[in-house]
Write a protein that holds these residues in place. Structure first.
Motif, PDB file in Angstrom:
ATOM      1  N   TYR A 307      24.341  35.744  12.124  1.00 61.70           N
ATOM      2  CA  TYR A 307      24.670  34.370  11.761  1.00 61.70           C
ATOM      3  C   TYR A 307      25.863  34.272  10.833  1.00 61.70           C
ATOM      4  O   TYR A 307      26.446  33.212  10.667  1.00 61.70           O
ATOM      5  CB  TYR A 307      23.467  33.685  11.115  1.00 61.70           C
ATOM      6  CG  TYR A 307      22.365  33.416  12.110  1.00 61.70           C
ATOM      7  CD1 TYR A 307      22.554  32.469  13.107  1.00 61.70           C
ATOM      8  CD2 TYR A 307      21.160  34.105  12.066  1.00 61.70           C
ATOM      9  CE1 TYR A 307      21.566  32.220  14.038  1.00 61.70           C
ATOM     10  CE2 TYR A 307      20.168  33.858  12.993  1.00 61.70           C
ATOM     11  CZ  TYR A 307      20.374  32.912  13.978  1.00 61.70           C
ATOM     12  OH  TYR A 307      19.404  32.666  14.909  1.00 61.70           O
ATOM     13  N   GLU A 364      31.487  28.864   2.645  1.00 63.01           N
ATOM     14  CA  GLU A 364      30.255  29.077   3.390  1.00 63.01           C
ATOM     15  C   GLU A 364      30.533  29.993   4.577  1.00 63.01           C
ATOM     16  O   GLU A 364      31.512  29.819   5.282  1.00 63.01           O
ATOM     17  CB  GLU A 364      29.717  27.727   3.899  1.00 63.01           C
ATOM     18  CG  GLU A 364      28.433  27.831   4.686  1.00 63.01           C
ATOM     19  CD  GLU A 364      27.348  28.499   3.875  1.00 63.01           C
ATOM     20  OE1 GLU A 364      26.952  27.963   2.839  1.00 63.01           O
ATOM     21  OE2 GLU A 364      26.912  29.604   4.267  1.00 63.01           O
ATOM     22  N   ASP A 366      27.724  31.212   6.621  1.00 60.77           N
ATOM     23  CA  ASP A 366      26.593  31.185   7.535  1.00 60.77           C
ATOM     24  C   ASP A 366      26.828  30.100   8.593  1.00 60.77           C
ATOM     25  O   ASP A 366      26.949  28.925   8.276  1.00 60.77           O
ATOM     26  CB  ASP A 366      25.303  30.890   6.755  1.00 60.77           C
ATOM     27  CG  ASP A 366      24.079  31.152   7.600  1.00 60.77           C
ATOM     28  OD1 ASP A 366      24.170  30.982   8.837  1.00 60.77           O
ATOM     29  OD2 ASP A 366      23.035  31.517   7.037  1.00 60.77           O
ATOM     30  N   ARG A 368      24.860  28.843  10.609  1.00 56.29           N
ATOM     31  CA  ARG A 368      23.781  27.864  10.712  1.00 56.29           C
ATOM     32  C   ARG A 368      24.053  26.651   9.845  1.00 56.29           C
ATOM     33  O   ARG A 368      23.418  25.626   9.973  1.00 56.29           O
ATOM     34  CB  ARG A 368      22.445  28.507  10.310  1.00 56.29           C
ATOM     35  CG  ARG A 368      21.882  29.410  11.385  1.00 56.29           C
ATOM     36  CD  ARG A 368      20.719  30.201  10.910  1.00 56.29           C
ATOM     37  NE  ARG A 368      21.092  31.129   9.841  1.00 56.29           N
ATOM     38  CZ  ARG A 368      20.313  32.102   9.407  1.00 56.29           C
ATOM     39  NH1 ARG A 368      19.121  32.269   9.918  1.00 56.29           N
ATOM     40  NH2 ARG A 368      20.719  32.912   8.452  1.00 56.29           N
ATOM     41  N   LYS A 369      24.977  26.806   8.902  1.00 60.01           N
ATOM     42  CA  LYS A 369      25.292  25.684   8.017  1.00 60.01           C
ATOM     43  C   LYS A 369      26.662  25.094   8.336  1.00 60.01           C
ATOM     44  O   LYS A 369      27.300  24.490   7.490  1.00 60.01           O
ATOM     45  CB  LYS A 369      25.248  26.139   6.563  1.00 60.01           C
ATOM     46  CG  LYS A 369      23.838  26.525   6.147  1.00 60.01           C
ATOM     47  CD  LYS A 369      23.808  27.001   4.720  1.00 60.01           C
ATOM     48  CE  LYS A 369      22.409  27.471   4.359  1.00 60.01           C
ATOM     49  NZ  LYS A 369      22.446  28.326   3.167  1.00 60.01           N
ATOM     50  N   ARG A 449      25.753  20.707  10.198  1.00 61.30           N
ATOM     51  CA  ARG A 449      24.552  21.195   9.500  1.00 61.30           C
ATOM     52  C   ARG A 449      24.825  21.491   8.037  1.00 61.30           C
ATOM     53  O   ARG A 449      23.937  21.908   7.310  1.00 61.30           O
ATOM     54  CB  ARG A 449      24.025  22.461  10.199  1.00 61.30           C
ATOM     55  CG  ARG A 449      23.500  22.195  11.607  1.00 61.30           C
ATOM     56  CD  ARG A 449      22.986  23.430  12.283  1.00 61.30           C
ATOM     57  NE  ARG A 449      24.030  24.407  12.561  1.00 61.30           N
ATOM     58  CZ  ARG A 449      24.847  24.360  13.625  1.00 61.30           C
ATOM     59  NH1 ARG A 449      24.727  23.378  14.494  1.00 61.30           N
ATOM     60  NH2 ARG A 449      25.760  25.284  13.804  1.00 61.30           N
ATOM     61  N   ALA A 450      26.080  21.320   7.637  1.00 66.34           N
ATOM     62  CA  ALA A 450      26.402  21.518   6.224  1.00 66.34           C
ATOM     63  C   ALA A 450      26.001  20.273   5.442  1.00 66.34           C
ATOM     64  O   ALA A 450      25.792  19.207   6.014  1.00 66.34           O
ATOM     65  CB  ALA A 450      27.897  21.773   6.072  1.00 66.34           C
ATOM     66  N   ASP A 451      25.887  20.416   4.129  1.00 66.49           N
ATOM     67  CA  ASP A 451      25.487  19.255   3.350  1.00 66.49           C
ATOM     68  C   ASP A 451      26.660  18.274   3.236  1.00 66.49           C
ATOM     69  O   ASP A 451      27.812  18.588   3.530  1.00 66.49           O
ATOM     70  CB  ASP A 451      24.951  19.673   1.973  1.00 66.49           C
ATOM     71  CG  ASP A 451      25.966  20.431   1.174  1.00 66.49           C
ATOM     72  OD1 ASP A 451      27.108  19.944   1.050  1.00 66.49           O
ATOM     73  OD2 ASP A 451      25.617  21.525   0.665  1.00 66.49           O
ATOM     74  N   THR A 454      29.801  19.260   1.226  1.00 63.84           N
ATOM     75  CA  THR A 454      30.709  20.214   1.857  1.00 63.84           C
ATOM     76  C   THR A 454      31.511  19.533   2.950  1.00 63.84           C
ATOM     77  O   THR A 454      32.719  19.738   3.071  1.00 63.84           O
ATOM     78  CB  THR A 454      29.902  21.377   2.446  1.00 63.84           C
ATOM     79  OG1 THR A 454      29.012  21.863   1.445  1.00 63.84           O
ATOM     80  CG2 THR A 454      30.809  22.496   2.911  1.00 63.84           C
TER      81      THR A 454
END
Lengths: 644, 482
Positions: A307, A364, A366, A368-369, A449-451, A454
């Motif tokens: 990932y 970041e 990952d 997934r994010k 999928r990031a906040d 971000t």
């Protein structure tokens, strides 16, 4: 001296930025190192033109290094098609990455140190490829290892970075041990460490044996395998690959330069450079092929499940290096070099693109994010596409040409190991395409999928970071068909000259042009299948991967945990080493040496002091008694002595 | 009537007469004049130094062979007289402050010094005993001089009882020697030994053992050292300083004269005694001091160890060995005088303190004194280029020349161990924080002078060592007639 300039300009930059970094400041360090690298890239291009294209091969002797009996080592720059190609590629890619670093590392606290390390690495790498003898090769080899260690652990305040740096260094020690043994064996057998002398004498060594502890080993097989162990370490081949994914702890430009484009290819370069030796060691070549092919498929399977965006690319690198090795293993050295060069461009592009993504995503890594950012950073997105197309081997991108010729050569070898390499390589090509687009889709497409925070900050990288990407992207697009004719096509004999040696009946590259059509089409079909699969899994029905993981959880865990290599090594080597070290420390040094030595003597002295103090009771009759005993002992001594 | 030549004994006669005169002055003028009487005593001792130096330099025997002066005697007598004088100077402030100001103190020291001079010049077992007892009796009294303090009286009593025991041993040894050789004069004994072609009878060897035991008591060598720590700690500090200085030099000199003179031919026989007590002293001096918390007790063990090193030179039994002993003693006296000058300056809130930990932070409160003490301690530890290093160098060199390698090696090892506790004091002075600093005005002018002069002598010995080296060489040669 112009021909030596690309080698030593980076050293100059490293010295200035390294020792006077405080004096000239961040901006000064960047200017000095990048300036040196631009000059190095220009002279490197000239060297490539003059030596490789015009055929002016030569060896520039810089100085005598070691002269002891028959042992004679010089510092020199050996310029032939092989080294000129490498010098041209390394100086260009390193130059791009230096410039990129100015943007990527802009907020770092120790820019001069970073730039100095980067330049130092480039110098060592160029020393390595321009070596005229095994010792200078080893010097460059260890030098790049050192620079790699320093750069992986560049953020030394991160424990994970320190651990990764140490791991890289130690795993490479294993390979280097084999390499050093190989060099010792070369000197023992040939009484020389110069390439020319060794290559000239090699045909005469066929069939001879080395006696070691009563066992007879085939000379050339032994030497070549020992040297190949070194190559396995540096190029992260199966067994000694564990350091490469962890090395991603370093800053992304480092991953791009050292752990994708240049240093990790040193093993491939070495095998090609030593082709006059490997050609006479068929057993060693078979080993090289099997290890390469196995690494290609192994790393590709692991790459499917990771990932971390950089780790995926790292396993991809590992896999692609496996391709190069099996190509060299089937005597298609020129194909291996071809892929080395194209890979340098598109893999550096991918890493720097990933760096750009990481930059955009506020550090970041990952996947997934991530997701849903392709509209926000369209340039990076486009560049990543180019890199992936080249990596997957989609025509007409660079990887298509080089990957095709390698797989065809493997098929054309008409040997068991060659067929194994062909099958594994083709399957790995499918997986490569799949994980490449998995990366692309996960990173750029789908719902974010990031906040929130971000996502607001997602921004395209500055021009100083994008400009090098353009250059590399051009390379990733055109390097394939531009170099195809020279490297593996009709011009290859005049291009490589004496730099690569292939026995007439080993000429798989020639045979590769005459393989059946399905063999020629297979890699492309595999790539298209892989891309389609990824599209299905991540765009059409995004819930499918989750279901697959559930269905094949055992296999998935096995792959996700990288075939449990780290755990195995931890159990086999790391823990026993710790136990041994702890035992020697506590038991050997602490208990025996300190205990009987300094501490023991000190404790004995203190105990004696306490006892001596206790003798002093304060009672006169004790004192008198001591005096009398003293006299009695002395008198008895004389009585005994005179009585004899 | 045959005339008795008095001139060789002029310093002794002067001291005896002056001692009586000082006693009379003291009796008639009373305790209030102790300070001037002390200075007068110092003057008397300095005059004696003058008389010693200006006496005949060659070997002169007087009083029917009972008494001898030679270069050896002159060297040691100068040391003894100067040591005694310094002891009186060191005591000046203390005896007034600590209620010890009775006029007998300097007079007793003068009389003890007289005894020491007689010891040094002894050429007969009878003279030897005479000098020894004159010295000892005076010192017993001095040790118990603070007779209203239990520690002081205990020290004096212990010293007296054990001293009596050692005198008994010594006398027993003398009688055995007389029984074996039929003589008490050193030349006659030497002749008797020579007549026996160097082979000693068991009676003679036992005599030597007992005699050596008695002398070892005086130099506080192991295992006859037991009195030393208790007496050093219990006696008033100026008395301790006195014990550590002049009597040690006199006793070592007597030891040397007896062993080299009458028994010089028997060096093979008596060497094991010396090696044994020397190793014992060095070892104990090095080890036992480590745990001490009282500076006087520590210096007691230090002096035991130092006597061990000096005896290494005597164990060699050669001319260079004796030269080493003399150099060692000269340097030792200076170091010890300086060290005790520091100890005598240790006062907190007007009261004397003796704990090593009381020295903490001395470098901040009394930088000059800390520096001087550091010099003495480094010198005692044998760190070059300070004088103490050369002292050890010459005795170990002599031991090596005499083939006594194990002795030299043990000596070096012991001095390594010993260095620990010397350096520890320096560490405490320079790196520890003072809980309660020592009094600022504790250092009197006379004591300060002693500290400064001693420190300079120790520090600069290596620049101009020849006066000590040449006179020690001359003195040593006097004992070895060609």
């Amino acid at each position: 001296m112009l021909h030596a300039a690309p080698v030593f300009l980076p050293l100059l930059g490293a010295i200035i930025a390294g020792f006077f970094g405080r004096l000239i400041g961040d901006r000064g360090s960047q200017l000095v190192t990048c300036g040196c690298m631009v000059l190095a890239a220009i002279t490197g291009a000239y060297v490539f033109y003059d030596v490789a294209l015009m055929g002016h091969t030569r060896t520039v002797e810089i100085a005598s290094w070691i002269v002891s009996g028959s042992f004679d080592v010089t510092w020199s720059v050996r310029l032939d098609a092989l080294s000129a190609t490498m010098i041209g590629m390394i100086s260009l890619v390193a130059c791009m990455i230096h410039i990129y670093s100015c943007g990527y590392m802009a907020h770092d606290a120790s820019i001069p140190r970073f730039m100095a390390y980067l330049s130092l690495f480039t110098f060592f790498m160029l020393m390595l490829v321009s070596a005229d003898n095994f010792v200078q090769l080893f010097f460059g080899w260890e030098g790049v290892g050192l620079a790699s260690y320093l750069l992986i652990g560049f953020w030394y305040h991160k424990p994970s970075a320190n651990a990764a740096a140490i791991k890289a260094f130690i795993v490479n020690r294993v390979g280097d041990f084999g390499f050093a043994l190989g060099i010792f064996a070369v000197f023992m057998v040939y009484d020389s460490v110069g390439f020319d002398a060794v290559f000239a004498a090699t045909p005469g060594k066929v069939g001879t044996t080395i006696n070691f502890l009563g066992w007879n080993f085939d000379t050339l097989t032994t030497i070549c395998l020992l040297l190949f162990i070194g190559a396995m370490g540096k190029s992260a081949q199966l067994g000694l690959h564990t350091w490469l994914p962890d090395a991603m702890e370093g800053p992304t430009p480092v991953s791009a330069l050292i752990h994708a484009a240049t240093m990790v290819t040193a093993g491939v370069f070495m095998v090609c450079r030593l082709s006059p030796m490997f050609e006479y060691a068929p057993t060693a070549l078979a080993v090289v092929t099997v290890v390469g092919a196995s690494t290609a498929i192994f790393a590709a399977t692991v790459g499917l499940t990771q990932y971390d965006i950089k780790r995926v690319i790292a396993y991809s690198t590992c896999s692609q290096l496996g391709y190069m090795f099996f190509a060299a293993g089937v005597s298609a050295y020129s194909a291996a070099m071809f892929h080395l060069i194209t890979h340098a461009f598109f893999k550096a592009l991918l890493f720097l693109g990933a760096g750009s993504v990481i930059h955009a995503m506020s550090d970041e890594q990952d996947m997934r994010k991530m997701g849903g950012i392709w509209k926000l950073i369209p340039v990076t997105y486009a560049l990543m596409w180019i890199g992936n197309l080249a990596l997957a081997g989609v025509p007409p991108f660079a990887g298509f040409f080089s990957k095709d010729i390698m797989l065809e050569a493997a098929y054309a070898a008409h040997s068991g190991v060659g067929m194994y390499a062909f099958v594994m390589g083709t399957f790995a090509a499918l997986l490569t395409a799949f994980y490449s687009w998995r990366l692309l889709f996960l990173t750029f497409h789908g719902a974010p999928r990031a906040d929130h925070h971000t996502m607001e900050h997602v921004h395209e990288s500055p021009q100083i970071m994008l400009a090098p990407l353009y250059v590399l992207a051009i390379g990733a697009v055109i390097a394939g068909f531009a170099l195809n004719g020279l490297f593996v096509g009709d011009g290859r004999a005049s291009f490589w000259g004496n730099a690569i040696f292939v026995l007439p009946d080993h000429d798989t590259v020639e045979h590769a042009h005459h393989v059946p059509l399905w063999v020629k089409l297979a890699p492309t079909v595999a790539a298209v299948l892989g891309i389609s699969g990824a599209y299905l899994a991540y765009i059409v029905s995004p819930e499918m991967p989750g279901r697959m993981i559930e269905a094949f959880r055992g296999i998935w865990l096995f792959l996700y945990n990288k075939w449990y290599f780290d755990e195995l090594y931890d159990f086999l080597f790391v823990r026993p080493a710790f136990w041994l070290g702890r035992g020697l420390w506590k038991g050997g040094d602490g208990a025996v040496i300190d205990g009987l030595g300094p501490d023991g003597i000190a404790a004995t002295t203190i105990a004696a002091a306490r006892r001596a103090g206790r003798l002093q009771t304060g009672y006169v009759y004790h004192y008198a008694f001591a005096m009398l005993i003293g006299v009695v002992i002395l008198a008895s001594f004389y009585l005994y002595r005179m009585g004899r | 009537m045959t005339s008795i030549p008095l001139m060789p004994a002029l310093p002794e006669i002067w001291l005896a007469a002056a001692g009586m005169a000082l006693l009379m002055i003291g009796v008639f003028r009373g305790d209030k004049h102790t300070r001037s009487l002390s200075w007068l005593s110092v003057l008397v001792l300095l005059v004696a130094v003058f008389l010693v130096i200006n006496g005949a330099s060659g070997r002169t025997v007087a009083f029917g062979g009972q008494f001898v002066t030679d270069a050896f005697a002159i060297f040691v007598k100068v040391l003894v007289l100067l040591g005694s004088a310094v002891s009186i100077v060191l005591a000046l402030d203390y005896i007034e402050r600590e209620d010890m100001g009775r006029f007998e103190y300097p007079v007793l020291i003068v009389l003890a010094t007289l005894g020491m001079l007689v010891m040094v010049s002894a050429n007969d077992l009878i003279t030897l005993y005479l000098g020894l007892e004159l010295q000892s009796l005076a010192l017993y009294v001095v040790a118990a001089f603070q007779r209203d303090r239990i520690r002081s009286t205990e020290a004096g009593l212990k010293y007296f009882v054990l001293g009596a025991l050692s005198s008994g041993m010594l006398l027993y040894g003398c009688s055995l020697i007389y029984g074996s050789t039929g003589a008490t004069g050193f030349e006659a004994i030497a002749q008797a030994v020579a007549d026996n072609e160097g082979a000693a009878s068991i009676g003679l060897v036992f005599g030597i053992v007992f005699l050596a035991a008695g002398l070892a008591f005086k130099v506080s060598a192991v295992p006859f050292h037991m009195w030393t720590p208790d007496v050093y700690e219990g006696a008033p500090t100026p008395v301790t300083a006195l014990f550590a200085i002049a009597p040690k030099a006199a006793a070592i000199a007597l030891f040397v004269r007896v062993m080299i003179g009458p028994f010089g031919e028997l060096v093979i026989d008596w060497r094991p005694i010396l090696i044994a007590i020397s190793i014992g002293s060095m070892g104990l001096g090095a080890v036992a001091a480590i745990n001490q918390t009282n500076i006087k007790r520590l210096l007691a063990y230090s002096s035991i160890g130092n006597m061990g090193y000096a005896l290494v030179g005597l164990a060699a039994g050669t001319e260079s060995g004796i030269r080493g002993v003399l150099i060692y003693m000269a340097i030792y006296l200076v170091m010890t005088a300086g060290s005790f000058a520091v100890v005598l300056s240790m006062r907190q809130g007007g009261k004397m303190v003796e704990g090593i930990s009381d020295l903490a932070g001395l470098s901040k409160t009394h930088p000059a004194m800390a520096l001087a003490f550091a010099i003495f301690l480094f010198s005692l530890a044998g760190i070059p280029p300070l004088a103490g290093f050369f002292g050890k160098l010459y005795v170990f060199l002599a031991a090596v020349e005499a083939g006594l390698y194990p002795l030299a090696v043990i000596g070096v090892l012991a001095s390594v161990v010993g260095a620990y506790y010397y350096l520890r004091i320096i560490k405490i002075m320079y790196f520890d924080e003072a809980k309660e600093p020592l009094d600022k005005d504790a250092i009197g002018r006379s004591i300060g002078t002693v500290q400064a002069v001693s420190a300079i002598l120790i520090l600069l010995f290596f620049v101009w060592p020849s006066p000590v080296l040449t006179s020690a060489a001359m003195a040593a040669r006097a004992l070895f007639p060609a």
